[in-house]
Motif scaffolding. Sequence first.
Motif, PDB file in Angstrom:
ATOM      1  N   LEU A  55      13.538  -9.515  -2.911  1.00 19.59           N
ATOM      2  CA  LEU A  55      14.850  -9.689  -3.521  1.00 19.59           C
ATOM      3  C   LEU A  55      15.660 -10.751  -2.785  1.00 19.59           C
ATOM      4  O   LEU A  55      15.502 -10.949  -1.578  1.00 19.59           O
ATOM      5  CB  LEU A  55      15.621  -8.364  -3.504  1.00 19.59           C
ATOM      6  N   SER A  56      16.524 -11.407  -3.520  1.00 19.74           N
ATOM      7  CA  SER A  56      17.474 -12.315  -2.880  1.00 19.74           C
ATOM      8  C   SER A  56      18.439 -11.495  -2.036  1.00 19.74           C
ATOM      9  O   SER A  56      18.569 -10.280  -2.217  1.00 19.74           O
ATOM     10  CB  SER A  56      18.246 -13.106  -3.938  1.00 19.74           C
ATOM     11  N   TRP A  57      19.139 -12.145  -1.113  1.00 18.86           N
ATOM     12  CA  TRP A  57      20.001 -11.385  -0.205  1.00 18.86           C
ATOM     13  C   TRP A  57      21.093 -10.639  -0.962  1.00 18.86           C
ATOM     14  O   TRP A  57      21.458  -9.514  -0.600  1.00 18.86           O
ATOM     15  CB  TRP A  57      20.610 -12.319   0.847  1.00 18.86           C
ATOM     16  N   ASP A  72      23.002  -5.350  -2.953  1.00 16.39           N
ATOM     17  CA  ASP A  72      23.397  -4.452  -4.037  1.00 16.39           C
ATOM     18  C   ASP A  72      22.473  -3.241  -4.098  1.00 16.39           C
ATOM     19  O   ASP A  72      22.905  -2.118  -4.367  1.00 16.39           O
ATOM     20  CB  ASP A  72      23.362  -5.214  -5.365  1.00 16.39           C
ATOM     21  N   TRP A  73      21.199  -3.475  -3.823  1.00 14.87           N
ATOM     22  CA  TRP A  73      20.236  -2.372  -3.828  1.00 14.87           C
ATOM     23  C   TRP A  73      20.487  -1.423  -2.660  1.00 14.87           C
ATOM     24  O   TRP A  73      20.494  -0.203  -2.821  1.00 14.87           O
ATOM     25  CB  TRP A  73      18.816  -2.927  -3.780  1.00 14.87           C
ATOM     26  N   LYS A  74      20.704  -1.978  -1.483  1.00 13.37           N
ATOM     27  CA  LYS A  74      20.897  -1.148  -0.298  1.00 13.37           C
ATOM     28  C   LYS A  74      22.179  -0.328  -0.381  1.00 13.37           C
ATOM     29  O   LYS A  74      22.203   0.850  -0.007  1.00 13.37           O
ATOM     30  CB  LYS A  74      20.935  -2.034   0.955  1.00 13.37           C
ATOM     31  N   LEU A  75      23.244  -0.949  -0.871  1.00  8.64           N
ATOM     32  CA  LEU A  75      24.544  -0.274  -0.888  1.00  8.64           C
ATOM     33  C   LEU A  75      24.722   0.637  -2.094  1.00  8.64           C
ATOM     34  O   LEU A  75      25.279   1.732  -1.978  1.00  8.64           O
ATOM     35  CB  LEU A  75      25.671  -1.312  -0.862  1.00  8.64           C
ATOM     36  N   ASN A  76      24.258   0.185  -3.250  1.00  8.66           N
ATOM     37  CA  ASN A  76      24.567   0.898  -4.497  1.00  8.66           C
ATOM     38  C   ASN A  76      23.348   1.451  -5.218  1.00  8.66           C
ATOM     39  O   ASN A  76      23.498   2.106  -6.247  1.00  8.66           O
ATOM     40  CB  ASN A  76      25.317  -0.046  -5.450  1.00  8.66           C
ATOM     41  N   ARG A  77      22.155   1.184  -4.701  1.00  9.82           N
ATOM     42  CA  ARG A  77      20.919   1.613  -5.353  1.00  9.82           C
ATOM     43  C   ARG A  77      20.848   1.107  -6.801  1.00  9.82           C
ATOM     44  O   ARG A  77      20.446   1.822  -7.716  1.00  9.82           O
ATOM     45  CB  ARG A  77      20.791   3.135  -5.325  1.00  9.82           C
ATOM     46  N   ILE A  78      21.237  -0.145  -6.988  1.00 10.50           N
ATOM     47  CA  ILE A  78      21.176  -0.765  -8.307  1.00 10.50           C
ATOM     48  C   ILE A  78      20.065  -1.805  -8.292  1.00 10.50           C
ATOM     49  O   ILE A  78      20.108  -2.764  -7.517  1.00 10.50           O
ATOM     50  CB  ILE A  78      22.515  -1.424  -8.681  1.00 10.50           C
ATOM     51  N   GLU A  79      19.060  -1.602  -9.147  1.00 10.31           N
ATOM     52  CA  GLU A  79      17.972  -2.561  -9.212  1.00 10.31           C
ATOM     53  C   GLU A  79      18.311  -3.679 -10.198  1.00 10.31           C
ATOM     54  O   GLU A  79      19.137  -3.485 -11.100  1.00 10.31           O
ATOM     55  CB  GLU A  79      16.664  -1.881  -9.621  1.00 10.31           C
ATOM     56  N   PRO A  80      17.712  -4.845 -10.044  1.00 15.26           N
ATOM     57  CA  PRO A  80      17.976  -5.950 -10.975  1.00 15.26           C
ATOM     58  C   PRO A  80      17.545  -5.592 -12.394  1.00 15.26           C
ATOM     59  O   PRO A  80      16.689  -4.732 -12.603  1.00 15.26           O
ATOM     60  CB  PRO A  80      17.123  -7.097 -10.411  1.00 15.26           C
TER      61      PRO A  80
END
Length: 255
Positions: free
Chosen positions: A152-154, A159-167
């Motif tokens: 993933l891009s930074w 967004d994934w680490k903080l909010n658990r939102i995948e692209p």
Amino acid sequence: MRARSKTHSSQPQQATAAKTSDPRSIAPPIVHSNPVLDRTYRLMHRGDYQAAMGILQSAGRDPSIRNALGVCLLRLGRPADAVAVFRQFVLAPGSVSERSDLSKHYKRNFALALLMNGSPSGALDVLRETRQPDHPAAIRIRDTVKQWEKTLSWLRRLDWKLNRIEPSNCQVPIDFEPGELEDSGLEVHQGQESELVDDERKVRRRKHAKREDAGTGHQEQQRQRNVNPTFRATGPATEAGNRTSDDVAGPTLSV
């Protein structure tokens, strides 16, 4: 398991197909007492998943039958259909909670189906509810998610680490043959044990060896005390036990 409905309904435009090797090079076919499953497993071992599905689709609603059907769909690169199959019998009717009476490997397969269908957050939610973090199959799924995170891009990773939102249109490639046909502790193969059984037993042996080492050390210290009353064990765990009555009473005061 309280997974978000959005997570479970994630539908990527193109499902990530599993990178599978010849199943015959992994393990011999599983032997099953149910003649339908035994025949199906042999077909799957030969890679004839379409023929296996033809048998399973009319073989009833037993969880073991539905699980085998879901595994066939995973290995054919149809994770969205596999998610639908697993959801029907892994989740309690009219609920987003998992059934407590089902074997853990059904739930791990559900988690893997969600992962392959582009929902790593849903996969981790389901996997967490199995409460078997050290199971080799669970470790493999989590490791796959970790490898995907590195791609993933930074900004996406944050967004994934903080909010658990995948692209959107998320695709998570896997490099192993997906799906467990039987609980790894119950699999019986022709001629040899499965790789997962062997891995799990190694983990158990290591834990047992650690407990034995700890017990042996304690017994040796006790034996030394029995032989030599002045024996003093070393280490912080035994420091309090090594204190003498003079240490506790403190210095003698002169009158």
